[in-house]
Design a protein around this motif. Structure first.
Motif, short mmCIF file in Angstrom:
data_model
loop_
_atom_site.label_atom_id
_atom_site.label_comp_id
_atom_site.label_asym_id
_atom_site.label_seq_id
_atom_site.Cartn_x
_atom_site.Cartn_y
_atom_site.Cartn_z
N SER A 1 0.79 -1.23 0.00
CA SER A 1 0.00 0.00 0.00
C SER A 1 0.82 1.28 0.00
O SER A 1 0.30 2.35 -0.29
CB SER A 1 -0.95 0.01 1.19
N LYS A 2 2.12 1.21 0.29
CA LYS A 2 2.96 2.41 0.29
C LYS A 2 3.66 2.63 -1.05
O LYS A 2 4.38 3.61 -1.22
CB LYS A 2 3.99 2.32 1.41
N LEU A 3 3.43 1.74 -1.99
CA LEU A 3 4.08 1.84 -3.29
C LEU A 3 3.65 3.12 -4.00
O LEU A 3 2.46 3.37 -4.19
CB LEU A 3 3.75 0.62 -4.15
N GLN A 4 4.62 3.94 -4.39
CA GLN A 4 4.35 5.23 -5.03
C GLN A 4 4.88 5.32 -6.45
O GLN A 4 4.34 6.05 -7.26
CB GLN A 4 4.95 6.36 -4.21
N LEU A 5 5.97 4.60 -6.73
CA LEU A 5 6.59 4.71 -8.05
C LEU A 5 7.00 3.33 -8.56
O LEU A 5 7.65 2.57 -7.85
CB LEU A 5 7.83 5.61 -7.98
N PHE A 6 6.59 3.04 -9.77
CA PHE A 6 6.91 1.77 -10.43
C PHE A 6 7.45 2.15 -11.80
O PHE A 6 6.71 2.66 -12.65
CB PHE A 6 5.65 0.91 -10.55
N GLU A 7 8.74 1.92 -12.01
CA GLU A 7 9.40 2.40 -13.23
C GLU A 7 9.91 1.27 -14.10
O GLU A 7 10.56 0.35 -13.62
CB GLU A 7 10.56 3.31 -12.83
N ILE A 8 9.61 1.36 -15.38
CA ILE A 8 10.03 0.37 -16.37
C ILE A 8 11.05 1.06 -17.29
O ILE A 8 10.76 2.12 -17.86
CB ILE A 8 8.83 -0.13 -17.18
N PRO A 9 12.24 0.48 -17.44
CA PRO A 9 13.27 1.14 -18.24
C PRO A 9 13.00 1.05 -19.75
O PRO A 9 12.25 0.18 -20.22
CB PRO A 9 14.54 0.37 -17.89
N GLU A 10 13.63 1.92 -20.49
CA GLU A 10 13.46 1.97 -21.94
C GLU A 10 13.88 0.67 -22.62
O GLU A 10 13.26 0.24 -23.59
CB GLU A 10 14.23 3.15 -22.52
N ASN A 11 14.90 0.02 -22.10
CA ASN A 11 15.39 -1.22 -22.71
C ASN A 11 14.78 -2.46 -22.06
O ASN A 11 15.32 -3.55 -22.14
CB ASN A 11 16.91 -1.27 -22.63
N ASN B 1 -6.89 -0.71 -7.04
CA ASN B 1 -7.55 0.60 -7.12
C ASN B 1 -7.26 1.46 -5.91
O ASN B 1 -7.43 2.67 -5.95
CB ASN B 1 -9.06 0.43 -7.29
N SER B 2 -6.81 0.85 -4.82
CA SER B 2 -6.51 1.63 -3.62
C SER B 2 -5.13 2.29 -3.70
O SER B 2 -4.77 3.07 -2.83
CB SER B 2 -6.58 0.73 -2.37
N LEU B 3 -4.38 2.01 -4.72
CA LEU B 3 -3.06 2.61 -4.89
C LEU B 3 -3.19 3.94 -5.62
O LEU B 3 -2.67 4.13 -6.71
CB LEU B 3 -2.14 1.65 -5.66
N VAL B 4 -3.86 4.87 -5.00
CA VAL B 4 -4.16 6.15 -5.66
C VAL B 4 -2.92 7.01 -5.89
O VAL B 4 -2.92 7.87 -6.76
CB VAL B 4 -5.22 6.95 -4.86
N ASN B 5 -1.87 6.80 -5.11
CA ASN B 5 -0.65 7.59 -5.27
C ASN B 5 0.39 6.92 -6.16
O ASN B 5 1.49 7.44 -6.31
CB ASN B 5 -0.03 7.88 -3.89
N LEU B 6 0.05 5.80 -6.73
CA LEU B 6 1.01 5.05 -7.55
C LEU B 6 1.18 5.69 -8.92
O LEU B 6 0.20 5.93 -9.63
CB LEU B 6 0.55 3.60 -7.71
N ARG B 7 2.44 5.93 -9.28
CA ARG B 7 2.79 6.39 -10.62
C ARG B 7 3.52 5.25 -11.31
O ARG B 7 4.49 4.72 -10.78
CB ARG B 7 3.69 7.61 -10.56
N ILE B 8 3.05 4.87 -12.48
CA ILE B 8 3.72 3.86 -13.28
C ILE B 8 4.37 4.58 -14.45
O ILE B 8 3.68 5.20 -15.26
CB ILE B 8 2.74 2.78 -13.79
N LEU B 9 5.68 4.53 -14.50
CA LEU B 9 6.43 5.21 -15.55
C LEU B 9 6.97 4.18 -16.52
O LEU B 9 7.64 3.23 -16.12
CB LEU B 9 7.58 6.01 -14.97
N PHE B 10 6.66 4.37 -17.78
CA PHE B 10 7.21 3.50 -18.81
C PHE B 10 7.52 4.33 -20.04
O PHE B 10 6.89 5.35 -20.29
CB PHE B 10 6.29 2.32 -19.13
#
Length: 104
Positions: free
Chosen positions: A59-69, A85-94
């Motif tokens: 529940s504390k997960l805020q950033l999930f990043e996937i690299p370009e390669n 759906n409860s992960l309202v502060n989660l940012r997924i970067l790809f």
């Protein structure tokens, strides 16, 4: 090459995991980070499989990043468990070249 089932389950002191630049990690198994306090995940490029509930109840997960390669072909939101759906502060970067991997 694998983070196994329940490897970091309920780890309350875990904020982030750092992988070496040449990491050979390919798989994150089910409930590997279940109920952990992880806040940030930056996947190494060779990860190509994440099992259902890998980050369930993190529940504390805020950033999930996937690299370009990244070798990841599909990001299924079931890795976050049935309460994703409860992960309202989660940012997924790809990166732009991976914009179609998200599978809701």
């Amino acid at each position: 090459k694998i983070i196994g089932v329940e490897s970091f389950v309920c780890c309350s002191q875990l904020d982030f995991v750092t992988f070496e630049e040449n990491s050979q990690l390919t798989t994150i198994e089910s409930i590997a980070f279940d109920s952990s306090s992880i806040k940030c995940v930056s996947l190494p490029p060779h990860v190509n499989a994440m099992k259902k509930d890998s980050f369930c109840d993190a529940s504390k997960l805020q950033l999930f990043e996937i690299p370009e390669n990244s070798e990841l072909e599909k990001l299924d939101l079931t890795i976050f468990g049935k309460y994703s759906n409860s992960l309202v502060n989660l940012r997924i970067l790809f990166p732009q070249n991976k914009r179609n991997i998200l599978n809701k």
